[in-house]
Design a protein around this motif. Structure first.
Motif, short mmCIF file in Angstrom:
data_model
loop_
_atom_site.label_atom_id
_atom_site.label_comp_id
_atom_site.label_asym_id
_atom_site.label_seq_id
_atom_site.Cartn_x
_atom_site.Cartn_y
_atom_site.Cartn_z
N MET A 1 -3.14 -30.77 -30.00
CA MET A 1 -2.62 -32.01 -30.56
C MET A 1 -1.87 -31.72 -31.87
SD MET A 1 -4.79 -35.37 -31.49
CE MET A 1 -5.22 -34.97 -33.16
N LEU A 2 -2.46 -30.89 -32.71
CA LEU A 2 -1.81 -30.58 -33.99
C LEU A 2 -0.49 -29.84 -33.78
CD1 LEU A 2 -4.89 -29.56 -36.17
CD2 LEU A 2 -3.56 -31.67 -36.30
N ILE A 3 -0.48 -28.92 -32.80
CA ILE A 3 0.76 -28.17 -32.54
C ILE A 3 1.85 -29.13 -32.05
CG2 ILE A 3 1.83 -26.41 -31.07
CD1 ILE A 3 -0.93 -24.97 -31.06
N ALA A 4 1.45 -30.07 -31.15
CA ALA A 4 2.44 -31.02 -30.63
C ALA A 4 2.98 -31.89 -31.77
CB ALA A 4 1.80 -31.89 -29.55
N ILE A 5 2.09 -32.35 -32.64
CA ILE A 5 2.55 -33.20 -33.75
C ILE A 5 3.47 -32.38 -34.67
CG2 ILE A 5 1.82 -34.52 -35.78
CD1 ILE A 5 -0.72 -35.23 -34.29
N PHE A 6 3.09 -31.15 -34.89
CA PHE A 6 3.90 -30.30 -35.77
C PHE A 6 5.30 -30.10 -35.17
CE2 PHE A 6 5.28 -26.31 -37.73
CZ PHE A 6 4.97 -26.56 -39.07
N ALA A 7 5.33 -29.81 -33.85
CA ALA A 7 6.64 -29.56 -33.22
C ALA A 7 7.44 -30.85 -33.09
CB ALA A 7 6.44 -28.93 -31.84
N GLY A 8 6.76 -31.96 -32.80
CA GLY A 8 7.47 -33.21 -32.53
C GLY A 8 7.84 -33.99 -33.79
N TRP A 9 6.96 -33.99 -34.78
CA TRP A 9 7.17 -34.84 -35.95
C TRP A 9 7.56 -34.07 -37.20
CZ3 TRP A 9 7.21 -40.13 -35.71
CH2 TRP A 9 6.63 -40.72 -34.57
N ILE A 10 7.03 -32.86 -37.36
CA ILE A 10 7.20 -32.19 -38.65
C ILE A 10 8.41 -31.27 -38.65
CG2 ILE A 10 6.07 -30.74 -40.38
CD1 ILE A 10 4.56 -33.32 -39.94
N MET A 11 8.58 -30.52 -37.56
CA MET A 11 9.73 -29.60 -37.54
C MET A 11 11.03 -30.38 -37.39
SD MET A 11 8.37 -26.37 -35.36
CE MET A 11 9.84 -25.36 -35.44
N LYS A 12 12.10 -29.80 -37.94
CA LYS A 12 13.40 -30.48 -37.81
C LYS A 12 13.81 -30.51 -36.35
CE LYS A 12 15.63 -29.39 -42.18
NZ LYS A 12 15.39 -27.97 -42.49
N ARG A 13 14.37 -31.64 -35.97
CA ARG A 13 14.83 -31.82 -34.59
C ARG A 13 15.74 -30.67 -34.15
NH1 ARG A 13 16.44 -36.45 -31.11
NH2 ARG A 13 18.41 -35.76 -30.24
N SER A 14 16.64 -30.27 -35.06
CA SER A 14 17.63 -29.25 -34.69
C SER A 14 16.96 -27.88 -34.44
CB SER A 14 18.68 -29.12 -35.78
OG SER A 14 18.04 -28.78 -36.99
N MET A 15 15.91 -27.62 -35.20
CA MET A 15 15.21 -26.32 -35.06
C MET A 15 14.68 -26.15 -33.64
SD MET A 15 12.54 -25.99 -38.15
CE MET A 15 12.78 -24.89 -39.52
N ILE A 16 14.00 -27.19 -33.19
CA ILE A 16 13.37 -27.12 -31.88
C ILE A 16 14.43 -27.22 -30.79
CG2 ILE A 16 11.98 -28.53 -30.31
CD1 ILE A 16 10.11 -27.09 -31.89
N MET A 17 15.43 -28.02 -31.05
CA MET A 17 16.49 -28.22 -30.06
C MET A 17 17.18 -26.89 -29.77
SD MET A 17 18.93 -31.42 -30.36
CE MET A 17 19.95 -31.95 -29.02
N ASN A 18 17.45 -26.13 -30.84
CA ASN A 18 18.08 -24.82 -30.65
C ASN A 18 17.25 -23.91 -29.78
OD1 ASN A 18 20.26 -25.34 -32.13
ND2 ASN A 18 19.48 -24.41 -34.03
N GLU A 19 15.93 -23.92 -30.01
CA GLU A 19 15.07 -23.03 -29.24
C GLU A 19 14.99 -23.47 -27.78
OE1 GLU A 19 13.93 -20.23 -30.10
OE2 GLU A 19 14.36 -20.36 -32.25
N LEU A 20 14.83 -24.77 -27.58
CA LEU A 20 14.59 -25.23 -26.21
C LEU A 20 15.86 -25.24 -25.37
CD1 LEU A 20 12.00 -28.13 -26.69
CD2 LEU A 20 11.58 -25.75 -26.07
#
Ligand code: PFF
Length: 440
Positions: free
Chosen positions: A402-421
């Protein structure tokens, strides 16, 4: 520390298949072959399986993607990776708890995992040496109780398994694991298919097994089944404890995270379902009890091996492969701690592995004694093994996830995760909605 350790940075998987193989190797293990059938039995079958499959699809796959993406973004051990991200994002350092909890979970899981893997090694040996020859299920069950009652025998095999894990982990992932996995995983799959053929053709109870696993009867479902299904989904995909984050750190940038996550989840689910379809028809054919707990695999399958043509050879191979499937998971259980220790305290990988292994071995004795009954300690009506299993599968992994999901979904910048995925915008929004809404 924020600088990259050269020994770590150098290490990426040799090619695009290796991450998938390693992630599948981590995911496929005792959770599929040993645990899935016995907890499905304990929680009454079909309805439990349905909830489990839903958990895999809606929470497992998005979280698998999130963990891998965080790992690849930081290219560090989970704890240092999260620490670096909290610095970059200017958010509370408390998020590092994700890394600490992950290391603790891996440590605790391996302590009992190694004992169970040790049983497999012990069975492989006994099948090879003819101990089970021609035994009926009652005597096989007696043999199993004999192993349980003997702390020295269990400790011997637990020690053997920890030594093999130590050896491979210390050598690093390339030399031992990559090559081994390429042979092991297909071999395991093939053997499981042979066993499936046996349970379809020889037991006469295949339909009953199918019915037990897939006919959905919610009246048999207890409230405890829901967290158990969720915990099992996390456990079987190695989620919530940063193992795939640690592996993601070595993933080449050209790999598609989404495609890999889907493939791993599908392979893992197939292996669990086949294991169930192998075990339950045999259980019914021999009049055994599906809810008989952790001994299920060791009694039911062995009874079949003891009596089928060439069964002892198949049995030997089967339990060796179970041991190997466990090994490829065990290595991922220690990877977050070992990677962190080499970055953080600057000791060699070998030294870090030895320290962690000795500590895990010691805690594993608690599990041995809870089966042998030598020092029976009980907390909250659970013995040591049940407590560690409950603490990890039902609390630490779901909470960590749950914490990892919140961290990836809410805390990390949208662009950071978008680039990876690197997903299309529609799929990315779906992933984001799932991690942001579903987990909290
Ligand atoms: N996924 C493994 C199994 O199903 O046996 C167990 C496991 C391995 C859990 C690694 C967690 C982990 F990090």
């Amino acid at each position: 520390m924020s600088g990259k350790n050269p020994a770590i940075a150098k290490k990426t998987w040799s090619n695009r298949w290796t991450f998938m193989l390693a992630a599948a190797g981590s995911a496929i293990g005792l959770g599929n072959i040993w645990k899935f059938p016995y907890i499905t039995g304990e929680y009454g079958g079909g309805a439990f399986v349905l909830i489990y499959l839903i958990c895999i699809a809606v929470m497992g796959i998005p979280l698998l993607m999130a963990e891998t993406a965080i790992g690849r973004n930081t290219r560090l051990s989970p704890l240092n990776g999260i620490k670096k991200l909290t610095g970059e994002l200017g958010v509370s350092r408390l998020w590092q708890v994700i890394g600490w909890m992950g290391m603790l979970s891996g440590f605790l899981i391996l302590s009992f995992y190694s004992v169970i893997a040790g049983w497999s090694l012990s069975y492989a040996w006994d099948l090879l040496t003819g101990v089970f020859h021609g035994m009926n299920p009652a005597r096989v069950s007696g043999e199993f109780s004999g192993l349980m009652a003997s702390a020295p025998r269990q400790i011997m095999w637990h020690t053997a398994f920890m030594l093999i894990t130590l050896f491979i982990t210390a050598r690093g992932i390339h030399k031992g694991l990559e090559k081994g996995l390429q042979v092991m995983m297909p071999a395991l799959f093939l053997l499981l298919l042979i066993m499936l053929g046996y349970s379809m053709l020889e037991t006469g109870q295949f339909m009953r097994g199918l019915d037990f696993m897939f006919s959905i009867d919610f009246s048999r479902l207890t409230a405890a089944a829901i967290p158990a299904a969720l915990g099992q989904a996390f456990f079987t995909l190695s989620l919530g404890m940063c193992a795939l984050m640690a592996y993601g750190a070595y993933m080449p940038s050209s790999n598609s995270i989404a495609r890999t996550a889907f493939s791993v989840a599908i392979l893992d689910t197939i292996m669990a379902v086949i294991s169930g379809l192998v075990v339950f028809p045999i259980v019914f054919a021999y009049g055994l009890e599906p809810g008989s707990g952790p001994g299920l695999l060791f009694v039911s399958l062995t009874a079949a091996f003891a009596n089928m043509p060439m069964g002892e050879w198949f049995g030997f191979l089967f339990f060796v492969l179970v041991g190997l499937a466990a090994l490829s998971s065990a290595i991922s259980l220690v990877e977050p701690v070992v990677a962190w220790m080499t970055e953080r305290v600057n000791i060699s990988r070998t030294m870090a592995t030895v320290l962690v292994s000795v500590a895990v071995w010691l805690v594993g004795l608690g599990t041995v004694f809870s089966f042998s009954g030598d020092f029976e300690v009980r907390f909250f009506d659970k013995n040591f093994f049940e407590l560690v299993d409950f603490l990890t599968s039902s609390i630490l992994l779901p909470l960590g996830g749950m914490l990892i999901a919140i961290f990836a979904g809410w805390i990390m910048k949208r662009s950071m995760i978008m680039n990876e995925l690197a997903l299309s915008i529609g799929l990315f929004n779906l992933w984001r909605a799932m991690t942001r809404q579903l987990f909290p």
